[in-house]
Design a protein around this motif. Structure first.
Motif, mmCIF file in Angstrom:
data_model
loop_
_atom_site.group_PDB
_atom_site.id
_atom_site.type_symbol
_atom_site.label_atom_id
_atom_site.label_comp_id
_atom_site.label_asym_id
_atom_site.label_seq_id
_atom_site.Cartn_x
_atom_site.Cartn_y
_atom_site.Cartn_z
ATOM 1 N N ARG A 83 -6.333 -4.290 -9.069
ATOM 2 C CA ARG A 83 -4.962 -4.098 -8.622
ATOM 3 C C ARG A 83 -4.898 -3.389 -7.277
ATOM 4 O O ARG A 83 -4.163 -3.788 -6.376
ATOM 5 C CB ARG A 83 -4.199 -3.305 -9.686
ATOM 6 C CG ARG A 83 -2.693 -3.480 -9.651
ATOM 7 C CD ARG A 83 -2.065 -2.732 -10.803
ATOM 8 N NE ARG A 83 -2.630 -3.173 -12.088
ATOM 9 C CZ ARG A 83 -2.654 -2.423 -13.183
ATOM 10 N NH1 ARG A 83 -2.174 -1.185 -13.158
ATOM 11 N NH2 ARG A 83 -3.168 -2.897 -14.298
ATOM 12 N N GLU A 84 -5.698 -2.363 -7.115
ATOM 13 C CA GLU A 84 -5.653 -1.588 -5.874
ATOM 14 C C GLU A 84 -6.122 -2.418 -4.689
ATOM 15 O O GLU A 84 -5.573 -2.320 -3.585
ATOM 16 C CB GLU A 84 -6.517 -0.331 -6.019
ATOM 17 C CG GLU A 84 -6.324 0.685 -4.912
ATOM 18 C CD GLU A 84 -4.889 1.186 -4.813
ATOM 19 O OE1 GLU A 84 -4.407 1.373 -3.672
ATOM 20 O OE2 GLU A 84 -4.254 1.369 -5.868
ATOM 21 N N ALA A 85 -7.126 -3.286 -4.917
ATOM 22 C CA ALA A 85 -7.608 -4.153 -3.841
ATOM 23 C C ALA A 85 -6.514 -5.121 -3.409
ATOM 24 O O ALA A 85 -6.344 -5.389 -2.211
ATOM 25 C CB ALA A 85 -8.840 -4.924 -4.305
ATOM 26 N N LEU A 86 -5.748 -5.634 -4.376
ATOM 27 C CA LEU A 86 -4.647 -6.539 -4.036
ATOM 28 C C LEU A 86 -3.584 -5.810 -3.221
ATOM 29 O O LEU A 86 -3.099 -6.340 -2.207
ATOM 30 C CB LEU A 86 -4.025 -7.117 -5.315
ATOM 31 C CG LEU A 86 -2.762 -7.967 -5.113
ATOM 32 C CD1 LEU A 86 -3.066 -9.180 -4.248
ATOM 33 C CD2 LEU A 86 -2.190 -8.397 -6.464
ATOM 34 N N TYR A 87 -3.241 -4.604 -3.632
ATOM 35 C CA TYR A 87 -2.232 -3.839 -2.891
ATOM 36 C C TYR A 87 -2.651 -3.647 -1.434
ATOM 37 O O TYR A 87 -1.829 -3.721 -0.520
ATOM 38 C CB TYR A 87 -2.001 -2.477 -3.541
ATOM 39 C CG TYR A 87 -1.400 -2.520 -4.927
ATOM 40 C CD1 TYR A 87 -0.735 -3.654 -5.379
ATOM 41 C CD2 TYR A 87 -1.505 -1.430 -5.786
ATOM 42 C CE1 TYR A 87 -0.192 -3.691 -6.655
ATOM 43 C CE2 TYR A 87 -0.954 -1.457 -7.059
ATOM 44 C CZ TYR A 87 -0.302 -2.598 -7.495
ATOM 45 O OH TYR A 87 0.235 -2.628 -8.749
ATOM 46 N N GLN A 88 -3.933 -3.419 -1.219
ATOM 47 C CA GLN A 88 -4.418 -3.200 0.142
ATOM 48 C C GLN A 88 -4.288 -4.459 0.999
ATOM 49 O O GLN A 88 -4.101 -4.384 2.220
ATOM 50 C CB GLN A 88 -5.892 -2.766 0.104
ATOM 51 C CG GLN A 88 -6.135 -1.416 -0.551
ATOM 52 C CD GLN A 88 -5.528 -0.275 0.250
ATOM 53 O OE1 GLN A 88 -5.487 -0.316 1.481
ATOM 54 N NE2 GLN A 88 -5.040 0.749 -0.443
ATOM 55 N N LEU A 89 -4.359 -5.626 0.355
ATOM 56 C CA LEU A 89 -4.301 -6.893 1.094
ATOM 57 C C LEU A 89 -2.879 -7.390 1.306
ATOM 58 O O LEU A 89 -2.653 -8.307 2.094
ATOM 59 C CB LEU A 89 -5.115 -7.962 0.352
ATOM 60 C CG LEU A 89 -6.622 -7.714 0.297
ATOM 61 C CD1 LEU A 89 -7.283 -8.722 -0.629
ATOM 62 C CD2 LEU A 89 -7.229 -7.790 1.693
ATOM 63 N N LEU A 90 -1.915 -6.800 0.596
ATOM 64 C CA LEU A 90 -0.521 -7.243 0.724
ATOM 65 C C LEU A 90 0.213 -6.429 1.794
ATOM 66 O O LEU A 90 1.338 -5.981 1.593
ATOM 67 C CB LEU A 90 0.198 -7.121 -0.623
ATOM 68 C CG LEU A 90 -0.263 -8.082 -1.716
ATOM 69 C CD1 LEU A 90 0.466 -7.793 -3.022
ATOM 70 C CD2 LEU A 90 -0.033 -9.536 -1.296
ATOM 71 N N TYR A 91 -0.425 -6.246 2.920
ATOM 72 C CA TYR A 91 0.211 -5.502 4.005
ATOM 73 C C TYR A 91 1.209 -6.419 4.721
ATOM 74 O O TYR A 91 1.119 -7.654 4.645
ATOM 75 C CB TYR A 91 -0.836 -4.993 4.986
ATOM 76 C CG TYR A 91 -1.754 -6.065 5.534
ATOM 77 C CD1 TYR A 91 -1.398 -6.835 6.641
ATOM 78 C CD2 TYR A 91 -2.985 -6.307 4.931
ATOM 79 C CE1 TYR A 91 -2.240 -7.816 7.139
ATOM 80 C CE2 TYR A 91 -3.828 -7.301 5.414
ATOM 81 C CZ TYR A 91 -3.446 -8.048 6.512
ATOM 82 O OH TYR A 91 -4.279 -9.031 6.983
ATOM 83 N N PRO A 92 2.206 -5.870 5.401
ATOM 84 C CA PRO A 92 3.194 -6.705 6.101
ATOM 85 C C PRO A 92 2.537 -7.673 7.068
ATOM 86 O O PRO A 92 1.619 -7.323 7.805
ATOM 87 C CB PRO A 92 4.053 -5.664 6.843
ATOM 88 C CG PRO A 92 3.936 -4.432 6.010
ATOM 89 C CD PRO A 92 2.525 -4.437 5.489
ATOM 90 N N ASP A 93 2.963 -8.923 7.013
ATOM 91 C CA ASP A 93 2.493 -10.017 7.863
ATOM 92 C C ASP A 93 1.170 -10.616 7.385
ATOM 93 O O ASP A 93 0.608 -11.487 8.045
ATOM 94 C CB ASP A 93 2.358 -9.596 9.327
ATOM 95 C CG ASP A 93 2.552 -10.794 10.273
ATOM 96 O OD1 ASP A 93 3.407 -11.651 9.960
ATOM 97 O OD2 ASP A 93 1.837 -10.889 11.275
ATOM 98 N N ALA A 94 0.671 -10.190 6.218
ATOM 99 C CA ALA A 94 -0.538 -10.797 5.661
ATOM 100 C C ALA A 94 -0.245 -12.254 5.294
ATOM 101 O O ALA A 94 0.836 -12.596 4.812
ATOM 102 C CB ALA A 94 -1.001 -10.031 4.430
#
Length: 216
Positions: free
Chosen positions: A52-63
């Motif tokens: 879950r934490e890895a996904l949150y890190q990748l869902l940054y604005p403009d990803a």
């Protein structure tokens, strides 16, 4: 065959697959809604705590994200960008509205419009209705209800009876629910045939050939 579409036809509750840049696995989620030209909202995919934490890190604005969903036998896909994600009051992902949609028809068999009386059983609830289109792989079943519809969900199993398949109860076909839509008292369900017995397949094939010879 791929084609371009003009309109995002993705009702709330439609299952979606998301490909997030930097993440190898495709994520299963559901569409919550969209506003034309503005945004698309999807549920946050359910993941084990370790991922879950890895996904949150990748869902940054403009990803970059690629989304796909199934609509009446056609896979529709689009590219989008993450606007933001939230956890409160519900875990959701906001995506940019697609400027371009691409589709790929998965149906192997041509469908014909029809109007055949039928009966579909969902769980313990049997509904009388009509088959509105038909192919060797599935059909669209429609019913007008006098009361609240039974709980019907995508991937549920159903039993479909129609005189075209045979008059006795054993001639009913086991189906898989592929699409569910309701409007007022009307319920429409897209069904995929799980297994066609030889007699039912022959009868269906003969009907479709006759219909297509007239329709061209």
């Amino acid at each position: 065959m791929s084609a371009l579409l003009d309109t995002l036809d993705c009702p709330p509750g439609t299952r979606m697959l998301l490909e997030v840049a930097g993440l190898e696995d495709k994520l299963t989620t559901h569409c919550v809604g969209h506003a034309r030209g503005r945004f698309v909202i999807a549920q946050m995919p359910h993941l084990p705590e370790t991922g879950r934490e890895a996904l949150y890190q990748l869902l940054y604005p403009d990803a970059a994200v690629i989304a796909r969903y199934l609509r009446e036998g056609t896979v529709v896909g689009f590219s989008a960008r993450v606007i933001k994600w939230i956890q409160v009051p519900f875990p959701l992902i906001f995506l940019t509205y697609p400027g371009r949609l691409e589709s790929h028809d998965l149906r192997r068999h041509r469908r014909v419009h029809c109007c055949l009386p039928g009966r579909a059983t969902f769980g313990g609830s049997a509904l009388a209705g009509m088959l509105l289109d038909l192919s060797l792989s599935g059909c669209q079943f429609s019913a007008v209800l006098d009361e609240a519809p039974p709980p019907v969900r995508i991937d549920d199993t159903a039993r479909l009876s129609c005189e075209l398949f045979g008059a006795d109860e054993a001639a009913g076909l086991d189906c898989l629910v592929m699409r569910v839509a309701s409007s007022g008292r009307r319920l429409e369900v897209g069904l995929k045939f799980r297994d066609l017995p030889p007699a039912a397949r022959d009868a269906l094939d003969a009907y479709l050939r006759a219909a297509l010879s007239v329709l061209g």
